[in-house]
Design a protein around this motif. Structure first.
Motif, mmCIF file in Angstrom:
data_model
loop_
_atom_site.group_PDB
_atom_site.id
_atom_site.type_symbol
_atom_site.label_atom_id
_atom_site.label_comp_id
_atom_site.label_asym_id
_atom_site.label_seq_id
_atom_site.Cartn_x
_atom_site.Cartn_y
_atom_site.Cartn_z
ATOM 1 N N TYR A 84 0.836 -1.102 -0.153
ATOM 2 C CA TYR A 84 0.019 -0.101 0.021
ATOM 3 C C TYR A 84 0.900 1.254 0.010
ATOM 4 C CZ TYR A 84 -3.504 -3.469 0.974
ATOM 5 O OH TYR A 84 -4.295 -4.664 1.175
ATOM 6 N N LEU A 107 -8.348 2.391 6.049
ATOM 7 C CA LEU A 107 -7.882 3.311 5.042
ATOM 8 C C LEU A 107 -7.452 2.591 3.626
ATOM 9 C CD1 LEU A 107 -6.927 6.254 4.494
ATOM 10 C CD2 LEU A 107 -4.791 5.321 5.298
ATOM 11 N N HIS A 111 -9.058 -1.533 -1.444
ATOM 12 C CA HIS A 111 -7.633 -1.174 -2.145
ATOM 13 C C HIS A 111 -6.702 -2.495 -2.288
ATOM 14 C CE1 HIS A 111 -8.900 2.958 -2.848
ATOM 15 N NE2 HIS A 111 -9.387 2.769 -1.678
ATOM 16 N N ASP A 115 -1.658 -0.315 -4.639
ATOM 17 C CA ASP A 115 -1.934 1.040 -4.532
ATOM 18 C C ASP A 115 -1.106 1.737 -3.465
ATOM 19 O OD1 ASP A 115 -4.411 0.229 -6.309
ATOM 20 O OD2 ASP A 115 -5.448 0.066 -4.442
ATOM 21 N N ILE A 117 -1.687 4.334 -0.635
ATOM 22 C CA ILE A 117 -2.606 4.980 -0.054
ATOM 23 C C ILE A 117 -2.360 6.398 0.085
ATOM 24 C CG2 ILE A 117 -3.358 2.684 1.142
ATOM 25 C CD1 ILE A 117 -1.928 3.948 3.780
ATOM 26 N N ARG A 118 -1.223 7.074 -0.130
ATOM 27 C CA ARG A 118 -1.141 8.519 -0.060
ATOM 28 C C ARG A 118 -1.888 9.241 -1.255
ATOM 29 N NH1 ARG A 118 3.651 6.080 1.318
ATOM 30 N NH2 ARG A 118 4.515 6.861 3.054
ATOM 31 N N ASP A 119 -2.455 8.260 -2.097
ATOM 32 C CA ASP A 119 -3.348 8.674 -3.018
ATOM 33 C C ASP A 119 -4.771 9.031 -2.555
ATOM 34 O OD1 ASP A 119 -1.349 8.929 -5.032
ATOM 35 O OD2 ASP A 119 -1.635 6.965 -5.840
ATOM 36 N N LEU A 120 -5.078 8.509 -1.417
ATOM 37 C CA LEU A 120 -6.304 8.406 -0.753
ATOM 38 C C LEU A 120 -6.354 9.443 0.090
ATOM 39 C CD1 LEU A 120 -6.453 4.635 -0.296
ATOM 40 C CD2 LEU A 120 -7.206 5.834 -2.249
ATOM 41 N N THR A 121 -5.354 10.266 0.286
ATOM 42 C CA THR A 121 -5.635 11.043 1.357
ATOM 43 C C THR A 121 -5.690 12.656 0.909
ATOM 44 O OG1 THR A 121 -3.145 11.593 1.627
ATOM 45 C CG2 THR A 121 -4.283 10.002 3.163
ATOM 46 N N ALA A 123 -8.545 12.162 4.119
ATOM 47 C CA ALA A 123 -9.658 11.030 4.098
ATOM 48 C C ALA A 123 -9.958 11.011 5.557
ATOM 49 C CB ALA A 123 -9.282 9.842 3.373
#
Length: 161
Positions: A84, A107, A111, A115, A117-121, A123
Motif C-alpha cells: 500500500y 484506510l 484497495h 495501491d 494509500i497516499r493517493d487516498l489522502t 481522508a
C-alpha cells in the motif's frame, strides 16, 4: 487484512529504505492543518524523515513496541512491511497498536497492496478501538515529508511511513 506487514525489518526493506533516502523520494506529507490544502512535495523533508528512520532502524532488530522518532513526533513501532505504498505503521503515545491497525485497515479497505494509500489522502476513516470498544473518526493526511498522519478520537495518532 494487513498482508505483507511484519514486525522485523528485513534486509531488503533496509535496502529499499536506504534507496528511498538516497533518491530523495517525495510524496506530499504532514504540515499540521494546512496539509490538506498544501499539495506541494518537499524532497528535503522526505529525505530528512527517511534518513532519521533509517538511522533508527538500521540494525534490523526493530520489534513491535519499540520507540521511534518521526520528525519531532514520539511514536511506537507497530508493524514493518511493504504494501500500500508504506513501509511501517507506528502510533503516538495515546494510541494502541491494535487501534493503529484498525485505522490502517479502514484506510486500505477495497484497495490492493499495489495501491499507494497516499493517493487516498486526505481522508476520514471511522475505526473501532479494541481497547476502548468505541468507534472514532480519524482524519488522515499526507504531509510534505511523506508521513501519513491520522489523528482524532481522544488524542489518537497513527503514522504510516
Amino acid at each position: 487484512m494487513l498482508l505483507g506487514m511484519n514486525t522485523k525489518m528485513r534486509k531488503s526493506s533496509r535496502i529499499l529504505l536506504a534507496g528511498a533516502v538516497a533518491a530523495g523520494l517525495s510524496v506530499p506529507a504532514l504540515s499540521a492543518a494546512s496539509a490538506a490544502e498544501d499539495a506541494t512535495h518537499d524532497p528535503a523533508a522526505t529525505k530528512a524523515l527517511y534518513s532519521q528512520l533509517y538511522d533508527q532502524l538500521q540494525d534490523g532488530t526493530v520489534n513491535r513496541g519499540d520507540a521511534l522518532q518521526l520528525g519531532d513526533r514520539e511514536a511506537t513501532l507497530c508493524m514493518m512491511g511493504n504494501g500500500y505504498g508504506v513501509h511501517g505503521l507506528a502510533v503516538g503515545p495515546n494510541t494502541s497498536c491494535e487501534f493503529g491497525s484498525e485505522v490502517f485497515a479502514q484506510l486500505i479497505d477495497a484497495h490492493s497492496p499495489s495501491d499507494n494509500i497516499r493517493d487516498l489522502t486526505p481522508a476520514t476513516v471511522n475505526a473501532h478501538s479494541p481497547v476502548t470498544e468505541q468507534d472514532y473518526d480519524m482524519e488522515c493526511v499526507t504531509g510534505q515529508d511523506d508521513l501519513i498522519t491520522c489523528s482524532g478520537g481522544v488524542g489518537a495518532e497513527v503514522y504510516l511511513f
